[in-house]
Write a protein that holds these residues in place. Structure first.
Motif, PDB file in Angstrom:
ATOM      1  N   VAL A 160       1.526   2.816 -22.012  1.00 34.39           N
ATOM      2  CA  VAL A 160       1.746   2.357 -20.337  1.00 34.39           C
ATOM      3  C   VAL A 160       2.408   0.788 -20.682  1.00 34.39           C
ATOM      4  O   VAL A 160       2.989   0.564 -19.753  1.00 34.39           O
ATOM      5  CB  VAL A 160       0.452   2.273 -19.722  1.00 34.39           C
ATOM      6  N   LEU A 161       1.954  -0.049 -21.875  1.00 37.70           N
ATOM      7  CA  LEU A 161       2.453  -1.386 -21.739  1.00 37.70           C
ATOM      8  C   LEU A 161       4.135  -1.438 -21.743  1.00 37.70           C
ATOM      9  O   LEU A 161       4.905  -1.984 -21.347  1.00 37.70           O
ATOM     10  CB  LEU A 161       1.729  -1.979 -22.722  1.00 37.70           C
ATOM     11  N   LEU A 184       0.464   1.915 -12.772  1.00 32.92           N
ATOM     12  CA  LEU A 184       0.585   2.339 -14.093  1.00 32.92           C
ATOM     13  C   LEU A 184      -0.575   1.919 -14.901  1.00 32.92           C
ATOM     14  O   LEU A 184      -1.052   2.462 -15.771  1.00 32.92           O
ATOM     15  CB  LEU A 184       1.838   1.696 -14.867  1.00 32.92           C
ATOM     16  N   MET A 185      -1.219   0.799 -14.502  1.00 33.95           N
ATOM     17  CA  MET A 185      -2.254   0.232 -15.353  1.00 33.95           C
ATOM     18  C   MET A 185      -3.524   1.132 -15.341  1.00 33.95           C
ATOM     19  O   MET A 185      -4.174   0.919 -16.059  1.00 33.95           O
ATOM     20  CB  MET A 185      -2.597  -1.224 -15.127  1.00 33.95           C
ATOM     21  N   PHE A 195       0.788  -1.252  -0.053  1.00 34.73           N
ATOM     22  CA  PHE A 195      -0.125   0.135   0.180  1.00 34.73           C
ATOM     23  C   PHE A 195       1.029   1.229   0.046  1.00 34.73           C
ATOM     24  O   PHE A 195       0.769   2.250  -0.846  1.00 34.73           O
ATOM     25  CB  PHE A 195      -0.894  -0.158   1.191  1.00 34.73           C
ATOM     26  N   ALA A 196       2.156   1.280   0.612  1.00 34.57           N
ATOM     27  CA  ALA A 196       2.927   2.532   0.693  1.00 34.57           C
ATOM     28  C   ALA A 196       3.518   2.843  -0.782  1.00 34.57           C
ATOM     29  O   ALA A 196       3.431   3.852  -1.125  1.00 34.57           O
ATOM     30  CB  ALA A 196       3.788   2.189   1.963  1.00 34.57           C
ATOM     31  N   GLY A 197       3.851   1.480  -1.385  1.00 29.91           N
ATOM     32  CA  GLY A 197       4.590   1.603  -2.464  1.00 29.91           C
ATOM     33  C   GLY A 197       3.524   1.989  -3.711  1.00 29.91           C
ATOM     34  O   GLY A 197       3.841   2.833  -4.524  1.00 29.91           O
ATOM     35  N   PHE A 198       2.079   1.426  -3.433  1.00 31.30           N
ATOM     36  CA  PHE A 198       1.560   1.837  -4.358  1.00 31.30           C
ATOM     37  C   PHE A 198       1.021   3.264  -4.505  1.00 31.30           C
ATOM     38  O   PHE A 198       0.925   3.944  -5.462  1.00 31.30           O
ATOM     39  CB  PHE A 198       0.092   0.971  -4.315  1.00 31.30           C
ATOM     40  N   SER A 239       3.091   8.910 -10.623  1.00 32.03           N
ATOM     41  CA  SER A 239       2.604   9.027 -11.732  1.00 32.03           C
ATOM     42  C   SER A 239       1.723  10.063 -12.349  1.00 32.03           C
ATOM     43  O   SER A 239       1.565  10.552 -13.282  1.00 32.03           O
ATOM     44  CB  SER A 239       1.826   7.493 -11.999  1.00 32.03           C
ATOM     45  N   VAL A 240       0.800  10.651 -11.255  1.00 32.75           N
ATOM     46  CA  VAL A 240       0.021  11.855 -11.632  1.00 32.75           C
ATOM     47  C   VAL A 240       1.018  12.855 -11.978  1.00 32.75           C
ATOM     48  O   VAL A 240       0.352  13.621 -12.909  1.00 32.75           O
ATOM     49  CB  VAL A 240      -0.538  12.194 -10.005  1.00 32.75           C
TER      50      VAL A 240
END
Length: 329
Positions: free
Chosen positions: A103-104, A232-233, A64-67, A74-75
């Motif tokens: 993104v891929l 990213l996805m 969760f911290a990493g995400f 990414s924003v």
């Protein structure tokens, strides 16, 4: 290995669904972008809960911290994506296709970066000092850029793109969703292919700070990869959802600089601890609290500052109109 295979297959299935839904070029509505942004966040949350249940609190907390860190970073990437779209005059109905493949490409390149980073960390613990110093420097640089107030940043093509254009040539207009066309018996790229490469390869530059940042929160390659993948996805839908709101996040760079600086200090402390120096280490709950707190405060202050600026401009406009009316009278 089984876990890695199942995870990659699962991600591929999600990507296939995403591609199937967006296979027909169209203008993405706010409603569509909002629904799918929520879907991707829910999927990430469910994955994190799964790690909490089967991997323990440490693994779940690190994810969760990493995400959240990768999502917030990414924003900031979206600003550059907007510049790229504008530079290449990408038609609105093709932008979702560009972002999907861009993104891929970014995900594949980041996976390579993560594998290399994990190998380096496993063999050379002193690399934490380098990562920490780099993040602190990046944080300082972000503050300097934010204080300069230079919002009209120009995007320039990197060497890879220029080399590809020289080798294959580029068509002078878009040809629907085609990536290559035949012209005078020669196969050349369309602008759509160039934009996809631009989005994917430019993201690698952002990975230079985001990947060291997440390695400051966890050294588990699996968590690093999955946190990056989920961040990213959902980026494509986020682009259409908040593209018009990005200009209102005037303090975002300050918030990101605080987060990167904090993680940089955490990395240095971890490196000192690994070398036998008795220093306090920052726990994952503390890291998660700091990251979320900074993002909330940054968002609130940004919206307050934007509202104040809007009211000021409205008052000045009203005053000008009043003065103009009095002169005419």
């Amino acid at each position: 290995m089984t876990l890695w295979v199942l995870t990659i297959l699962g991600l591929c299935a999600l990507i296939a669904v995403d591609f199937f839904i967006g296979r027909k070029p169209h203008d993405v509505s706010i409603k569509e972008a909002g629904i799918w942004t929520v879907v991707w966040i829910v999927l990430a949350a469910l994955f994190g809960v799964g790690l909490l249940i089967w991997g323990g609190g440490q693994a779940g907390g690190e994810f969760f911290a990493g995400f959240i860190t990768e999502k917030s970073l990414s924003v900031d990437n979206l600003f550059v994506f907007i510049l790229i779209m504008a530079k290449f005059s990408v038609p609105s109905h093709l932008q979702q296709r560009v972002l999907l493949f861009g993104v891929l490409i970014a995900l594949v390149l980041r996976a390579i970066f993560i594998a290399a980073g994990a190998a380096v960390i496993a063999n050379f613990s002193w690399v934490f000092y380098i990562f920490g110093a780099f993040l602190i420097y990046t944080a300082w640089k972000l503050i300097q850029e934010a204080r300069s107030g230079d919002d009209e940043e120009e995007w320039e093509e990197n060497r890879l793109l220029k080399a590809a254009e020289r080798k294959f040539g580029v068509a002078d207009q878009y040809h629907g969703t085609k990536l290559f066309i035949q012209k005078n018996g020669k196969k050349i790229m369309t602008p759509l292919m160039i934009v996809m490469l631009a989005i994917g390869t430019t993201d690698v530059l952002f990975a230079m700070d985001s990947i060291p940042a997440i390695f400051g929160l966890t050294q588990d390659p699996y968590i690093v990869f999955t946190a990056n993948a989920f961040a990213l996805m959902g980026l494509r839908q986020l682009y259409f959802l908040i593209g018009g709101l990005l200009k209102k996040l005037v303090h975002l760079s300050y918030g990101l600089s605080v987060i990167l600086g904090f993680i940089g200090v955490k990395l240095v402390l971890h490196a000192l601890h690994e070398n036998g120096v008795h220093v306090p280490e920052i726990s994952i709950p503390v890291s998660l609290g700091v990251i979320c707190g900074v993002l909330v405060i940054t968002t609130i202050t940004s919206l307050m500052a934007t509202k104040k600026q809007t009211e000021k401009e409205a008052a000045e406009k009203a005053a000008d109109e009043t003065e103009k009316d009095s002169i005419e009278a």
